[in-house]
Design an enzyme around this catalytic site. Structure first.
Site, PDB file in Angstrom:
ATOM      1  N   LYS A   1       0.849  -1.200   0.000  1.00 10.49           N
ATOM      2  CA  LYS A   1       0.000   0.000   0.000  1.00 10.49           C
ATOM      3  C   LYS A   1       0.880   1.245   0.000  1.00 10.49           C
ATOM      4  O   LYS A   1       2.101   1.145   0.212  1.00 10.49           O
ATOM      5  CB  LYS A   1      -0.919  -0.025   1.225  1.00 10.49           C
ATOM      6  CG  LYS A   1      -0.166   0.047   2.550  1.00 10.49           C
ATOM      7  CD  LYS A   1      -1.088  -0.214   3.728  1.00 10.49           C
ATOM      8  CE  LYS A   1      -0.311  -0.155   5.026  1.00 10.49           C
ATOM      9  NZ  LYS A   1      -1.125  -0.564   6.181  1.00 10.49           N
TER      10      LYS A   1
ATOM     11  N   TYR B   1      13.747  31.935   3.412  1.00 16.05           N
ATOM     12  CA  TYR B   1      12.682  32.793   3.941  1.00 16.05           C
ATOM     13  C   TYR B   1      12.969  33.218   5.378  1.00 16.05           C
ATOM     14  O   TYR B   1      13.387  32.406   6.197  1.00 16.05           O
ATOM     15  CB  TYR B   1      11.339  32.062   3.882  1.00 16.05           C
ATOM     16  CG  TYR B   1      10.891  31.752   2.477  1.00 16.05           C
ATOM     17  CD1 TYR B   1      10.516  32.774   1.599  1.00 16.05           C
ATOM     18  CD2 TYR B   1      10.853  30.439   2.014  1.00 16.05           C
ATOM     19  CE1 TYR B   1      10.118  32.488   0.299  1.00 16.05           C
ATOM     20  CE2 TYR B   1      10.447  30.149   0.712  1.00 16.05           C
ATOM     21  CZ  TYR B   1      10.080  31.180  -0.137  1.00 16.05           C
ATOM     22  OH  TYR B   1       9.683  30.898  -1.417  1.00 16.05           O
TER      23      TYR B   1
HETATM   24  C1  PLP Z   1      -0.424  -1.615   6.707  1.00 20.00           C
HETATM   25  C2  PLP Z   1      -1.007  -2.892   7.131  1.00 20.00           C
HETATM   26  C3  PLP Z   1      -0.176  -3.986   7.377  1.00 20.00           C
HETATM   27  C4  PLP Z   1       1.332  -3.913   7.333  1.00 20.00           C
HETATM   28  O1  PLP Z   1       1.803  -3.206   8.433  1.00 20.00           O
HETATM   29  P1  PLP Z   1       3.371  -3.155   8.803  1.00 20.00           P
HETATM   30  O2  PLP Z   1       3.394  -2.675  10.194  1.00 20.00           O
HETATM   31  O3  PLP Z   1       4.023  -2.217   7.857  1.00 20.00           O
HETATM   32  O4  PLP Z   1       3.876  -4.532   8.639  1.00 20.00           O
HETATM   33  C5  PLP Z   1      -0.786  -5.190   7.697  1.00 20.00           C
HETATM   34  N1  PLP Z   1      -2.132  -5.294   7.774  1.00 20.00           N
HETATM   35  C6  PLP Z   1      -2.959  -4.266   7.554  1.00 20.00           C
HETATM   36  C7  PLP Z   1      -4.428  -4.462   7.648  1.00 20.00           C
HETATM   37  C8  PLP Z   1      -2.425  -3.029   7.227  1.00 20.00           C
HETATM   38  O5  PLP Z   1      -3.243  -1.995   7.008  1.00 20.00           O
END
Ligand code: PLP
Length: 391
Positions: free
Chosen positions: A36, A259
């Site tokens: 993701k 700035y």
């Molecule tokens: C983002 C996510 C993960 C992975 O999380 P990490 O801490 O990066 O391993 C696993 N399960 C769900 C539902 C997530 O949203």
């Protein structure tokens, strides 16, 4: 073709991390590689092939559009939308053969109906909330009944059930796991069982191997990020963030930079301008704390970080020239800032440092020590990549 400000993604290190994770878990445990947020900034399309060709079972994303980007690039891979998809978009889940997270009877019915009209059996994983209070069926008897109803729907393949740890301590983790297993046993007592039961993210997958069940969902550890509380595993950093010096000038004492002249020269100084700013993902609140590496030495970021540029003090680094390489984040070797250090200086966490890097910054993929391909979203569109000349 590419900007001098770019991210380098070491696909060999990504493969190394996945292989180490696979070696650590039982052979029966499937890995959903979480990609993701554009693969935690590494470029989901650019890294997914390596992950799927080296043992990942499916790709995990948060949103439908992330899934569709991957589907366009990879017609065959299993893709799991771990987040919510609104009712009026569920048709795309079905037509694109995505695996969807579900936590209401209503959505399960919609998916089953869509399955009937599209002559498919949409795969779903039921999300069960054991206390994180983000998404999922609330842990209660009514939910168990609703899930049993879902299991009876035609044209729906209820493949899995999952939960997520709040990681609020050993006791809280154990309670969540126990509540999850109890709920699963309640549902399964009606006769139908789940192929995949899963609850572990990166930290819990390594800290609690006894909770791995049939599947784990690692994200951070694929990218070499460690935040374990109990165990450890050997991982390599995958991303480095680089740029080049675009301008060098001498300043007299009293002259200001950027700035509001937040920084003023106290001595005769040499200042270099870098073509990287907060819109590329460099945290703006690094203005008084940030450092970059030039010629193996640390140069402090001075003055306000601009949208597209920032300035560094190179007075103590001899002979800095236009075109010299600057490392913003590296692997810690040669005095480079690790993502962990960058997170501390930017007053945030490692994942935010990674995911902040925007799509203006090209991704250069390295395999076997050479450039495999480059993705420049501004020039080529979201899922198109320039392939290596020789291919
Ligand atoms: C983002 C996510 C993960 C992975 O999380 P990490 O801490 O990066 O391993 C696993 N399960 C769900 C539902 C997530 O949203």
């Amino acid at each position: 073709m590419i900007r001098d400000t770019y991210v380098e993604i070491n696909l060999d290190n990504l493969k190394y991390n996945l292989e180490n994770i696979l070696e650590r878990v039982e052979d029966t445990v499937k890995v959903v590689a979480v990609v993701k947020a554009d693969g935690y900034g590494h470029g989901a399309v650019g890294i997914s092939k390596v992950l799927m060709e080296n043992g990942a079972y499916a790709l995990g994303v948060a949103t439908l559009s992330e899934a569709l980007e991957l589907r366009a690039a990879y017609p065959e891979y299993k893709i799991f939308v771990m987040g919510y998809t609104p009712d009026n978009q569920l048709h795309a889940v079905v037509s694109n053969d995505l695996i969807q997270c579900v936590f209401s009877l209503k959505q399960a019915k919609i998916l089953s109906a869509l399955g009937k009209t599209q002559k498919k059996f949409p795969k779903v994983h039921i999300k069960y909330d054991t206390g994180f209070n983000r998404l999922g069926f609330k842990d209660c008897p009514e939910s168990i009944e609703a899930i049993k109803e879902i299991m009876k729907l035609d044209h729906l393949c209820v493949e899995g059930i999952f939960s997520h740890f709040a990681l609020a301590g050993d006791e809280a983790n154990k309670k969540q796991f126990k509540d999850f297993m109890y709920a699963v046993s309640q549902v399964e007592s009606a006769g139908k069982t789940f192929k995949f039961k899963h609850i572990c993210d990166s930290i819990s997958a390594i800290d609690y191997p006894e909770f791995n069940l049939d599947m784990i969902r690692p994200g951070a550890i694929l990218y070499g990020m460690k935040s374990f509380r109990k165990n450890d595993i050997d991982l390599k950093p995958v991303m480095s963030f680089k740029t080049k010096v675009y301008h060098v000038k001498k300043l007299m004492p009293g002259e200001g930079v950027s700035y509001n002249f937040k920084w003023k020269a106290e001595r005769e100084s040499v200042v270099a301008t870098l073509p990287v700013g907060y819109s590329d993902g460099l945290p703006r609140n690094m203005m008084e704390a940030g450092q970059v590496t030039i010629h193996g030495k640390r140069a402090p970021i001075i003055g306000v970080i601009c949208m597209d540029q920032c300035m560094v003090d190179v007075t103590d680094i001899p002979n800095v020239q236009v075109g010299d390489t600057v490392i913003l984040y590296g692997d810690g070797q040669q005095n480079t800032l690790t993502i962990e250090e960058a997170a501390k200086l930017g007053k945030t966490n490692k994942n935010e440092i990674l995911t902040r890097i925007t799509r203006r910054t090209p991704r250069v993929y390295i395999k076997n020590g050479e450039i495999d391909h480059i993705v420049n979203h501004l020039l080529t569109g979201a899922s198109y990549a320039y392939q290596k000349q020789s291919k």
